[in-house]
Write a protein that holds these residues in place. Sequence first.
Motif, PDB file in Angstrom:
ATOM      1  N   ARG A  78       0.841  -1.201   0.000  1.00 46.17           N
ATOM      2  CA  ARG A  78       0.000   0.000   0.000  1.00 46.17           C
ATOM      3  C   ARG A  78       0.872   1.246   0.000  1.00 46.17           C
ATOM      4  O   ARG A  78       0.647   2.181  -0.768  1.00 46.17           O
ATOM      5  N   ARG A  79       1.892   1.229   0.850  1.00 48.00           N
ATOM      6  CA  ARG A  79       2.740   2.407   0.991  1.00 48.00           C
ATOM      7  C   ARG A  79       3.491   2.722  -0.295  1.00 48.00           C
ATOM      8  O   ARG A  79       3.502   3.876  -0.746  1.00 48.00           O
ATOM      9  N   ILE A  80       4.135   1.729  -0.892  1.00 46.26           N
ATOM     10  CA  ILE A  80       4.942   2.034  -2.079  1.00 46.26           C
ATOM     11  C   ILE A  80       4.058   2.408  -3.261  1.00 46.26           C
ATOM     12  O   ILE A  80       4.457   3.218  -4.108  1.00 46.26           O
ATOM     13  N   THR A  81       2.860   1.839  -3.331  1.00 44.48           N
ATOM     14  CA  THR A  81       1.942   2.209  -4.402  1.00 44.48           C
ATOM     15  C   THR A  81       1.502   3.662  -4.241  1.00 44.48           C
ATOM     16  O   THR A  81       1.505   4.443  -5.205  1.00 44.48           O
ATOM     17  N   TYR A  82       1.144   4.022  -3.034  1.00 46.89           N
ATOM     18  CA  TYR A  82       0.715   5.403  -2.758  1.00 46.89           C
ATOM     19  C   TYR A  82       1.836   6.386  -3.075  1.00 46.89           C
ATOM     20  O   TYR A  82       1.617   7.406  -3.731  1.00 46.89           O
ATOM     21  N   GLU A  83       3.046   6.089  -2.614  1.00 46.83           N
ATOM     22  CA  GLU A  83       4.165   7.006  -2.845  1.00 46.83           C
ATOM     23  C   GLU A  83       4.518   7.104  -4.324  1.00 46.83           C
ATOM     24  O   GLU A  83       4.852   8.185  -4.828  1.00 46.83           O
ATOM     25  N   SER A  84       4.447   5.980  -5.032  1.00 45.61           N
ATOM     26  CA  SER A  84       4.721   6.004  -6.471  1.00 45.61           C
ATOM     27  C   SER A  84       3.715   6.877  -7.202  1.00 45.61           C
ATOM     28  O   SER A  84       4.079   7.684  -8.076  1.00 45.61           O
ATOM     29  N   PRO A 105       9.586 -11.063  -6.908  1.00 44.65           N
ATOM     30  CA  PRO A 105      10.626 -10.945  -5.867  1.00 44.65           C
ATOM     31  C   PRO A 105      10.089 -10.975  -4.442  1.00 44.65           C
ATOM     32  O   PRO A 105      10.824 -11.304  -3.508  1.00 44.65           O
ATOM     33  N   SER A 106       8.835 -10.605  -4.236  1.00 42.58           N
ATOM     34  CA  SER A 106       8.296 -10.505  -2.875  1.00 42.58           C
ATOM     35  C   SER A 106       7.908 -11.873  -2.336  1.00 42.58           C
ATOM     36  O   SER A 106       7.404 -12.729  -3.074  1.00 42.58           O
ATOM     37  N   PRO A 107       8.109 -12.105  -1.023  1.00 44.10           N
ATOM     38  CA  PRO A 107       7.667 -13.363  -0.417  1.00 44.10           C
ATOM     39  C   PRO A 107       6.161 -13.416  -0.201  1.00 44.10           C
ATOM     40  O   PRO A 107       5.624 -14.477   0.142  1.00 44.10           O
ATOM     41  N   LEU A 108       5.464 -12.307  -0.395  1.00 44.70           N
ATOM     42  CA  LEU A 108       4.022 -12.284  -0.178  1.00 44.70           C
ATOM     43  C   LEU A 108       3.275 -13.035  -1.283  1.00 44.70           C
ATOM     44  O   LEU A 108       3.671 -12.983  -2.455  1.00 44.70           O
ATOM     45  N   PRO A 109       2.182 -13.703  -0.953  1.00 42.65           N
ATOM     46  CA  PRO A 109       1.324 -14.266  -1.996  1.00 42.65           C
ATOM     47  C   PRO A 109       0.782 -13.173  -2.895  1.00 42.65           C
ATOM     48  O   PRO A 109       0.545 -12.030  -2.448  1.00 42.65           O
ATOM     49  N   TYR A 110       0.575 -13.501  -4.153  1.00 43.58           N
ATOM     50  CA  TYR A 110       0.082 -12.519  -5.123  1.00 43.58           C
ATOM     51  C   TYR A 110      -1.187 -11.843  -4.631  1.00 43.58           C
ATOM     52  O   TYR A 110      -1.335 -10.616  -4.737  1.00 43.58           O
ATOM     53  N   ARG A 111      -2.106 -12.617  -4.087  1.00 46.09           N
ATOM     54  CA  ARG A 111      -3.395 -12.059  -3.678  1.00 46.09           C
ATOM     55  C   ARG A 111      -3.222 -10.990  -2.591  1.00 46.09           C
ATOM     56  O   ARG A 111      -3.913  -9.961  -2.605  1.00 46.09           O
ATOM     57  N   THR A 112      -2.293 -11.209  -1.669  1.00 52.37           N
ATOM     58  CA  THR A 112      -2.051 -10.243  -0.595  1.00 52.37           C
ATOM     59  C   THR A 112      -1.382  -8.990  -1.145  1.00 52.37           C
ATOM     60  O   THR A 112      -1.739  -7.858  -0.782  1.00 52.37           O
ATOM     61  N   ALA A 113      -0.400  -9.195  -2.016  1.00 58.49           N
ATOM     62  CA  ALA A 113       0.264  -8.040  -2.633  1.00 58.49           C
ATOM     63  C   ALA A 113      -0.740  -7.208  -3.423  1.00 58.49           C
ATOM     64  O   ALA A 113      -0.739  -5.966  -3.348  1.00 58.49           O
ATOM     65  N   LEU A 114      -1.600  -7.875  -4.169  1.00 59.82           N
ATOM     66  CA  LEU A 114      -2.611  -7.178  -4.961  1.00 59.82           C
ATOM     67  C   LEU A 114      -3.518  -6.335  -4.070  1.00 59.82           C
ATOM     68  O   LEU A 114      -3.833  -5.183  -4.399  1.00 59.82           O
ATOM     69  N   ALA A 115      -3.909  -6.888  -2.936  1.00 60.92           N
ATOM     70  CA  ALA A 115      -4.778  -6.145  -2.015  1.00 60.92           C
ATOM     71  C   ALA A 115      -4.093  -4.872  -1.536  1.00 60.92           C
ATOM     72  O   ALA A 115      -4.719  -3.797  -1.453  1.00 60.92           O
ATOM     73  N   GLY A 116      -2.802  -4.960  -1.233  1.00 60.15           N
ATOM     74  CA  GLY A 116      -2.062  -3.780  -0.794  1.00 60.15           C
ATOM     75  C   GLY A 116      -1.949  -2.742  -1.891  1.00 60.15           C
ATOM     76  O   GLY A 116      -2.062  -1.526  -1.637  1.00 60.15           O
ATOM     77  N   ILE A 117      -1.716  -3.188  -3.121  1.00 54.80           N
ATOM     78  CA  ILE A 117      -1.627  -2.260  -4.253  1.00 54.80           C
ATOM     79  C   ILE A 117      -2.957  -1.543  -4.446  1.00 54.80           C
ATOM     80  O   ILE A 117      -3.004  -0.320  -4.645  1.00 54.80           O
ATOM     81  N   LEU A 118      -4.045  -2.272  -4.378  1.00 56.00           N
ATOM     82  CA  LEU A 118      -5.369  -1.664  -4.520  1.00 56.00           C
ATOM     83  C   LEU A 118      -5.630  -0.644  -3.412  1.00 56.00           C
ATOM     84  O   LEU A 118      -6.220   0.422  -3.661  1.00 56.00           O
ATOM     85  N   ASP A 119      -5.176  -0.949  -2.209  1.00 57.67           N
ATOM     86  CA  ASP A 119      -5.298   0.014  -1.103  1.00 57.67           C
ATOM     87  C   ASP A 119      -4.591   1.323  -1.460  1.00 57.67           C
ATOM     88  O   ASP A 119      -5.131   2.416  -1.279  1.00 57.67           O
ATOM     89  N   GLY A 120      -3.360   1.202  -1.941  1.00 63.88           N
ATOM     90  CA  GLY A 120      -2.580   2.392  -2.286  1.00 63.88           C
ATOM     91  C   GLY A 120      -3.182   3.169  -3.431  1.00 63.88           C
ATOM     92  O   GLY A 120      -3.163   4.415  -3.443  1.00 63.88           O
ATOM     93  N   MET A 121      -3.726   2.463  -4.425  1.00 66.07           N
ATOM     94  CA  MET A 121      -4.377   3.134  -5.551  1.00 66.07           C
ATOM     95  C   MET A 121      -5.581   3.936  -5.087  1.00 66.07           C
ATOM     96  O   MET A 121      -5.777   5.088  -5.501  1.00 66.07           O
ATOM     97  N   ARG A 122      -6.392   3.347  -4.220  1.00 64.04           N
ATOM     98  CA  ARG A 122      -7.571   4.053  -3.721  1.00 64.04           C
ATOM     99  C   ARG A 122      -7.174   5.281  -2.901  1.00 64.04           C
ATOM    100  O   ARG A 122      -7.760   6.364  -3.040  1.00 64.04           O
TER     101      ARG A 122
END
Length: 347
Positions: A78-84, A105-122
Motif C-alpha cells: 500500500r505504501r509504495i503504491t501510494y508514494e509512487s 521478488p516478494s515473499p508475499l502471496p500474489y493475492r495479498t500483494a494485490l490487495a495492498g496495491i489496490l489500497d494504495g491506488m484508492r
Amino acid sequence: MITREVAQSIPKVSLHCHLLGSVPAATAVELASRNGVRFPGDPGVDTVYNSAAYADLGDFLSLYDLIGASLHQREDYRRITYESLTLFGADHNVWYREIFVTPQPSPLPYRTALAGILDGMRDARTDTGIESRIVVAINREHTVTEALSLVEEVIEHRVDEVLGIGLDYQEVLGPPAPFAPAFALAEKAGLNRTAHSENGPPAHIEVLLDELHCARIDHGYHVVTDQRITRRCADQQVPFTCTPVSSDIGGYSGSGEGSHRRIQQMVDAGLRVCIDSDVPPMFGTDPSNDYRAVGNALGYDVAQLVTFTANAIESCWLDASDKDTLRARLASWTAGAASHHGTENNT
C-alpha cells in the motif's frame, strides 16, 4: 528550452512505470532494514540509488529484486503504491497510470500483494485524483511454466483494476517466443498484452506482434534499424512506450549521451511514441524530467510534448468512455495553455 516548471505543468498519462522501481530511497532503505534484507555495501538513503554504479542492466535488476524482497506485508505494498502514484505521479501532473507490477521478488502471496496495491491506488485517488490500473509483469528470466502459473493466478484472482500482462527483465536472457502460451492464456481471458523489447533484434518486435499478440511495445528503439518493420509499425500505429533518461543511462536506447536520437527517428518515422519515466528514483529522474530531457535534447516544443500525452491516451487500456474523458480534459488544458501564452505574448 523547456523549463522544469513547464515540464511539470504538462498533463501526462503514464504507461511505462514500474512499481518496484519507483520506491523512494528512504522507503527502500527503511523497508529493507525492517524486513532483514541487506543491500550490497549497506548504502544509506543518499547512496542506495546510484545509477552510475550499475555495471549493466543485470546489476540494476539485482537491486530491483532486493527492493521486491523487502515487501513483507500488505501495508508495504500500500505504501509504495501510494508514494509512487503521488511523489512520482500526481506531483508531476500524471492524470492516469498503468502500473507495472512484478510480484515475483516478494515473499508475499500474489493475492495479498494485490490487495495492498489496490489500497494504495484508492488512497492516492482520494488524496490527489490520480487514476491508475495494473499491468502484471512476467519475469522472462524465469521459466515459461512459472509465467503460466502467474497468469493463471491473475485470472483466478481477477479484479477490474488488472487490465493486462507484460513481459519484463532482460530480453537477451528471455527471448519472447517461448512465452507465447502464457500470452495466449491471457488473451483468452480478455487480458491486454504488452512486452519489453530493449536490446534484442528488431525481429523480436514482430514476434511480439504476431506470436504474443501485444498491443504495445515497451522501449523498442531498435525498430528504426529495420525499415520494413518500422513502416509496418507506423502503418499499424503500434504504440511504443519510451523512457528517455533510464534507457540512455542503461545503455540500451541506441542513442547515447543524452542525444535521444532514436526517439527522434521514431517520431520522424510516424511511430506512435509515448514518454514515461520507467524507474524514476533509481535513475535519478521523474515524469517531468523525462519530458524536459527529451524536449530539450530534440528541440521539441510544448505542443510536441502534449502529443506524447495524446498518444498515451490513445494507447492506454481504458474503455472508450474513460478515454473520451481524458481527451476532453487534455483539449481543455491545451486551450487554456494556448490562451495563457497568448495573453503573456500580448503584455
